[in-house]
Design a protein around this motif. Sequence first.
Motif, PDB file in Angstrom:
ATOM      1  N   LEU A 114      13.668  -4.497   9.252  1.00  0.00           N
ATOM      2  CA  LEU A 114      13.099  -2.699   8.913  1.00  0.00           C
ATOM      3  C   LEU A 114      12.190  -3.242   8.099  1.00  0.00           C
ATOM      4  CD1 LEU A 114      15.981  -0.337   8.416  1.00  0.00           C
ATOM      5  CD2 LEU A 114      14.578  -0.465  10.591  1.00  0.00           C
ATOM      6  N   LEU A 115      11.982  -4.108   6.240  1.00  0.00           N
ATOM      7  CA  LEU A 115      11.266  -4.191   4.982  1.00  0.00           C
ATOM      8  C   LEU A 115      10.330  -4.718   6.559  1.00  0.00           C
ATOM      9  CD1 LEU A 115      13.538  -5.295   2.823  1.00  0.00           C
ATOM     10  CD2 LEU A 115      11.913  -2.998   2.920  1.00  0.00           C
ATOM     11  N   VAL A 116      10.651  -6.078   7.308  1.00  0.00           N
ATOM     12  CA  VAL A 116       8.944  -6.747   8.026  1.00  0.00           C
ATOM     13  C   VAL A 116       8.130  -5.653   8.333  1.00  0.00           C
ATOM     14  CG1 VAL A 116       8.539  -8.290   9.735  1.00  0.00           C
ATOM     15  CG2 VAL A 116      10.215  -8.855   7.522  1.00  0.00           C
ATOM     16  N   MET A 117       9.037  -4.487   9.637  1.00  0.00           N
ATOM     17  CA  MET A 117       8.147  -3.709   9.800  1.00  0.00           C
ATOM     18  C   MET A 117       7.246  -2.349   9.181  1.00  0.00           C
ATOM     19  SD  MET A 117      11.015  -3.113  13.306  1.00  0.00           S
ATOM     20  CE  MET A 117      10.908  -0.996  12.622  1.00  0.00           C
ATOM     21  N   ALA A 118       8.205  -2.612   7.677  1.00  0.00           N
ATOM     22  CA  ALA A 118       7.525  -1.876   6.428  1.00  0.00           C
ATOM     23  C   ALA A 118       6.187  -2.298   6.584  1.00  0.00           C
ATOM     24  CB  ALA A 118       8.376  -0.832   5.815  1.00  0.00           C
ATOM     25  N   ASN A 119       6.256  -3.508   5.906  1.00  0.00           N
ATOM     26  CA  ASN A 119       4.958  -4.688   5.272  1.00  0.00           C
ATOM     27  C   ASN A 119       3.972  -4.327   6.859  1.00  0.00           C
ATOM     28  OD1 ASN A 119       6.392  -5.148   2.548  1.00  0.00           O
ATOM     29  ND2 ASN A 119       6.419  -6.976   2.918  1.00  0.00           N
ATOM     30  N   LYS A 120       4.193  -5.003   7.900  1.00  0.00           N
ATOM     31  CA  LYS A 120       3.399  -4.535   9.028  1.00  0.00           C
ATOM     32  C   LYS A 120       2.316  -2.867   9.032  1.00  0.00           C
ATOM     33  CE  LYS A 120       4.852  -8.139  11.841  1.00  0.00           C
ATOM     34  NZ  LYS A 120       5.584  -7.899  14.264  1.00  0.00           N
ATOM     35  N   ALA A 121       3.155  -1.975   8.946  1.00  0.00           N
ATOM     36  CA  ALA A 121       2.927  -0.897   8.664  1.00  0.00           C
ATOM     37  C   ALA A 121       1.923  -0.272   7.669  1.00  0.00           C
ATOM     38  CB  ALA A 121       3.975   0.283   8.510  1.00  0.00           C
ATOM     39  N   ILE A 122       2.503  -1.124   6.547  1.00  0.00           N
ATOM     40  CA  ILE A 122       1.982  -0.818   5.178  1.00  0.00           C
ATOM     41  C   ILE A 122       0.114  -1.857   5.026  1.00  0.00           C
ATOM     42  CG2 ILE A 122       1.516  -1.954   2.861  1.00  0.00           C
ATOM     43  CD1 ILE A 122       4.392  -1.174   2.654  1.00  0.00           C
ATOM     44  N   LYS A 123       0.317  -2.604   6.218  1.00  0.00           N
ATOM     45  CA  LYS A 123      -0.938  -3.906   5.854  1.00  0.00           C
ATOM     46  C   LYS A 123      -1.643  -2.547   6.987  1.00  0.00           C
ATOM     47  CE  LYS A 123      -2.932  -7.713   5.374  1.00  0.00           C
ATOM     48  NZ  LYS A 123      -3.438  -8.168   4.281  1.00  0.00           N
ATOM     49  N   LYS A 124      -1.419  -2.186   7.885  1.00  0.00           N
ATOM     50  CA  LYS A 124      -1.944  -1.657   8.898  1.00  0.00           C
ATOM     51  C   LYS A 124      -2.675  -0.697   8.618  1.00  0.00           C
ATOM     52  CE  LYS A 124      -1.820   0.778  13.446  1.00  0.00           C
ATOM     53  NZ  LYS A 124      -0.871   0.836  14.799  1.00  0.00           N
ATOM     54  N   ASP A 125      -1.616  -0.215   7.475  1.00  0.00           N
ATOM     55  CA  ASP A 125      -2.740   1.672   6.467  1.00  0.00           C
ATOM     56  C   ASP A 125      -3.601   0.871   5.495  1.00  0.00           C
ATOM     57  OD1 ASP A 125      -1.063   3.283   8.009  1.00  0.00           O
ATOM     58  OD2 ASP A 125       0.044   3.994   5.912  1.00  0.00           O
ATOM     59  N   GLU A 126      -3.492  -0.548   5.139  1.00  0.00           N
ATOM     60  CA  GLU A 126      -4.803  -1.355   3.878  1.00  0.00           C
ATOM     61  C   GLU A 126      -6.040  -1.444   4.549  1.00  0.00           C
ATOM     62  OE1 GLU A 126      -5.784  -1.770  -0.069  1.00  0.00           O
ATOM     63  OE2 GLU A 126      -4.338  -0.792   1.050  1.00  0.00           O
ATOM     64  N   ASN A 127      -5.169  -2.662   5.811  1.00  0.00           N
ATOM     65  CA  ASN A 127      -6.932  -2.264   7.127  1.00  0.00           C
ATOM     66  C   ASN A 127      -7.405  -1.127   6.901  1.00  0.00           C
ATOM     67  OD1 ASN A 127      -6.009  -5.256   6.348  1.00  0.00           O
ATOM     68  ND2 ASN A 127      -5.036  -5.166   8.819  1.00  0.00           N
ATOM     69  N   LEU A 128      -7.008  -0.150   7.320  1.00  0.00           N
ATOM     70  CA  LEU A 128      -7.537   1.403   7.934  1.00  0.00           C
ATOM     71  C   LEU A 128      -8.552   1.753   6.880  1.00  0.00           C
ATOM     72  CD1 LEU A 128      -7.686   4.019  10.466  1.00  0.00           C
ATOM     73  CD2 LEU A 128      -5.736   4.389   9.065  1.00  0.00           C
ATOM     74  N   VAL A 129      -7.950   1.990   5.778  1.00  0.00           N
ATOM     75  CA  VAL A 129      -8.391   1.829   4.530  1.00  0.00           C
ATOM     76  C   VAL A 129      -9.661   1.328   4.357  1.00  0.00           C
ATOM     77  CG1 VAL A 129      -8.723   2.598   2.463  1.00  0.00           C
ATOM     78  CG2 VAL A 129      -6.733   3.248   3.720  1.00  0.00           C
ATOM     79  N   LYS A 130      -9.341   0.209   4.252  1.00  0.00           N
ATOM     80  CA  LYS A 130     -10.456  -0.893   4.350  1.00  0.00           C
ATOM     81  C   LYS A 130     -11.765  -0.275   4.951  1.00  0.00           C
ATOM     82  CE  LYS A 130      -8.406  -4.434   1.760  1.00  0.00           C
ATOM     83  NZ  LYS A 130      -7.750  -6.135   1.865  1.00  0.00           N
ATOM     84  N   SER A 131     -11.361  -0.035   6.378  1.00  0.00           N
ATOM     85  CA  SER A 131     -12.696  -0.139   7.645  1.00  0.00           C
ATOM     86  C   SER A 131     -12.960   1.283   7.687  1.00  0.00           C
ATOM     87  CB  SER A 131     -11.350  -0.207   9.046  1.00  0.00           C
ATOM     88  OG  SER A 131     -11.058   0.652   8.666  1.00  0.00           O
ATOM     89  N   VAL A 132     -12.555   1.927   6.803  1.00  0.00           N
ATOM     90  CA  VAL A 132     -13.212   3.577   6.310  1.00  0.00           C
ATOM     91  C   VAL A 132     -13.684   3.232   5.560  1.00  0.00           C
ATOM     92  CG1 VAL A 132     -12.155   5.354   5.326  1.00  0.00           C
ATOM     93  CG2 VAL A 132     -10.792   4.658   7.789  1.00  0.00           C
ATOM     94  N   ASP A 133     -13.839   2.785   4.061  1.00  0.00           N
ATOM     95  CA  ASP A 133     -14.474   1.960   3.342  1.00  0.00           C
ATOM     96  C   ASP A 133     -15.574   1.341   3.516  1.00  0.00           C
ATOM     97  OD1 ASP A 133     -13.203   3.605   1.816  1.00  0.00           O
ATOM     98  OD2 ASP A 133     -11.995   2.331   0.991  1.00  0.00           O
ATOM     99  N   ARG A 134     -15.868   0.246   4.749  1.00  0.00           N
ATOM    100  CA  ARG A 134     -16.646   0.132   4.688  1.00  0.00           C
ATOM    101  C   ARG A 134     -17.539   1.035   5.550  1.00  0.00           C
ATOM    102  NH1 ARG A 134     -14.466  -3.901   8.454  1.00  0.00           N
ATOM    103  NH2 ARG A 134     -12.847  -4.549   6.890  1.00  0.00           N
ATOM    104  N   LEU A 135     -17.095   1.902   6.616  1.00  0.00           N
ATOM    105  CA  LEU A 135     -18.183   2.938   6.877  1.00  0.00           C
ATOM    106  C   LEU A 135     -19.080   3.808   6.776  1.00  0.00           C
ATOM    107  CD1 LEU A 135     -16.134   4.119  10.234  1.00  0.00           C
ATOM    108  CD2 LEU A 135     -17.985   2.177  10.329  1.00  0.00           C
TER     109      LEU A 135
END
Length: 136
Positions: A114-135
């Motif tokens: 469950l923690l690995v799945m949570a960390n994957k989702a956190i990393k996905k959110d972080e990458n989404l925020v970074k990609s939006v900041d680039r735009l």
Amino acid sequence: MIQRIQSIYLFLVVVLSGGISTILPYGLDQNGEALLSQNNFLVLGMFTGSAVLALVSVFLFKNRQLQFVLGRINILLNFILLGVFVYWSLTLSGETMVSEKGIGMLIPIISIVLLVMANKAIKKDENLVKSVDRLR
């Protein structure tokens, strides 16, 4: 942001480590009595630490970096707890402390998943925020 999927995963870890670990035995002694985490301070401390770390991580949704780091620390803590269980079940003689394995020994494994799945989702959110900041 309690409705995020990683918050659900982390809350499930809180329920597993904090609540269910006190109910389910992690083994049976030579008399057939259930060994619960309340009777062993090391196991109780590790389960409580895991539950507290996951609960703190749920409310750190604004700081995703720290949430990710706490998730990794929690994974490490659950690996240590799993190692303690494996050590007890393999190296101690059959009738000294743990003669049969209980279902409670699976709690760290489920928590790690469950923690690995949570960390994957956190990393996905972080990458989404970074990609939006680039735009911008």
